[in-house]
Design a protein around this motif. Structure first.
Motif: not given
Length: 406
Positions: A32-39, A44-52, A294-305
């Motif tokens: 549903p999602a991946s760590h590509v590189d660095g930060t 790509n999954a519907y439920h993940v993007i909807n939640a973010v 589209t894209s989003r920036l993690a604005m706080s600590d402790g977030l997950q995707v």
């Protein structure tokens, strides 16, 4: 490079921009999602993007991007940073609330008769242009002119000025693409300054002689002196309203017409009333979304995707087009089904940044498509002229789409 990184690399090639859907399938196979590189992360999954999109912990770059010298040199970027497109709360909440007063369901519904009149006039003009059997460019003669007429009517832009904006806005939209070479922003910067110059003059006119339009209403808010809307925010959001007011809807019409030409039984069903036009429009939004990412920036600590830790300051790429082709959310996603149950694509986003003009875009589409098909029962693609897609990924649509009317 990770598997997802390699697939993203393909996505940003000319072939990937032309047809991203096989690459979305590959990403779904990875998870549903991946760590590509660095930060940098991708979802790509519907439920993940909807939640973010609905998580206030994820925001936009906003005015923080202006502190990056190489970005601050480009007005095509910095102007959008001062609009609701890139703002974060509380600024986003403050400005969006002002603009939302024009896009209430009641006000949008009241535009239906005016939209019908504009459609009828455009169809008359198309009929005149194609009366001798010569091809007519559907994108220029209809798909662009309808939504730009509607948004310009709302903004109070004179009819004589409206059609100059297509080329300018296409250049400005380069700034919305995922780019690594900032030199490609040169035409976007020139176009942004020209559009801003136009709105500066329009604002001066409306200050001197206010009218019953959105521009005058926003000027009134900016002139209260209470901080509700700055002059820079006024201009930036007027530019955004113009771009957002027609770009997505223009692409919706072009992508929808391609679907109809590939599936003639749908056009017959729409004409006969056996295919619901609202269901058709919603499925076009899902099947070939006018906005792909589209894209989003993690604005706080402790977030997950999708269970993957995302450190503060990381960027998450949200592939809306992939979400709309997620088989876990939409069974048989490659099947075009205008009666698909529970069809809620993410084409207009979700959460705080849900597209302000989504209802207006849908109204224009459900009004125009039946009138178009009824007026031209033999509408067909031109045989000797090629339809050409814009070479873009974020805003997916056609540059030209030649058709014959009979």
């Amino acid at each position: 490079m990770t598997g997802s990184g390699a697939i993203l690399g393909e996505l940003f090639t000319e072939a990937g921009r032309a047809d991203p859907y096989p690459l979305y399938t590959k990403l779904h196979e990875l998870g549903p999602a991946s760590h590509v590189d660095g930060t940098f992360f991708v979802a790509n999954a519907y439920h993940v993007i909807n939640a973010v999109l609905r998580n206030p912990g994820f925001g936009k770059w906003g005015q923080s991007a202006q502190s990056i010298p190489e970005l601050a040199e480009h007005p095509s970027l910095t102007r959008f940073n001062q609009s609701i497109l890139d703002m974060n709360p509380p600024d986003h909440t403050r400005v969006r609330r002002l603009m939302a007063t024009v896009f209430t369901p009641r006000r949008v519904a009241a535009l239906a008769p005016a939209i019908t009149d504009i459609v009828s006039n455009l169809l008359d003009a198309m009929a005149d242009s194609g009366a001798d059997g010569s091809p007519v460019d559907f994108m220029d003669s209809f798909a662009f002119r309808l939504p730009v007429s509607v948004i310009c009517e709302l903004l109070g832009i004179p009819e004589a000025d409206r059609y100059r904006f297509r080329a300018l806005m296409q250049d400005v939209a380069i700034a919305l693409e995922m780019i690594t070479d900032l030199s490609v922003l040169a035409p976007a910067d020139v176009a942004m300054l020209e559009i801003e110059k136009y709105f500066t003059a329009l604002v001066a006119e409306r200050r001197a002689a206010p009218r019953d339009d959105l521009t005058s209403a926003l000027i009134h808010d900016a002139d209260q002196g209470d901080g509700r809307l700055s002059e820079e925010e006024l201009l930036s959001n007027l530019v955004l309203l113009l771009l957002a007011g027609f770009e997505t809807t223009t692409n919706l019409f072009g992508n929808g017409l391609a679907v109809l030409f590939d599936r003639p039984q749908l056009a017959a069903g729409l004409r006969a009333g056996t295919v619901p036009v609202s269901g058709f429009v919603e499925e076009v939004l899902r099947f070939d979304s006018p906005v792909q990412l589209t894209s989003r920036l993690a604005m706080s600590d402790g977030l997950q995707v999708a269970g993957i830790p995302v450190p503060k300051g990381s960027e998450v790429l949200l592939l809306l087009g992939a979400a709309n082709h997620d088989a876990d959310r939409f069974p048989e996603p490659e099947l075009f089904d205008p009666e698909r149950p529970d069809n809620v694509p993410l084409s207009f986003g979700a959460g705080a940044h849900y597209c302000l003009g989504a209802a207006l875009a849908r109204l224009e589409a459900v009004t125009a498509i039946p009138l178009l098909l009824d007026r031209f029962p033999d509408l067909a693609p031109a045989k000797d002229a090629e339809r050409i897609r814009t070479d873009r990924l974020v805003l997916r649509g056609y540059q030209t789409f030649p058709v014959v009317l009979s």
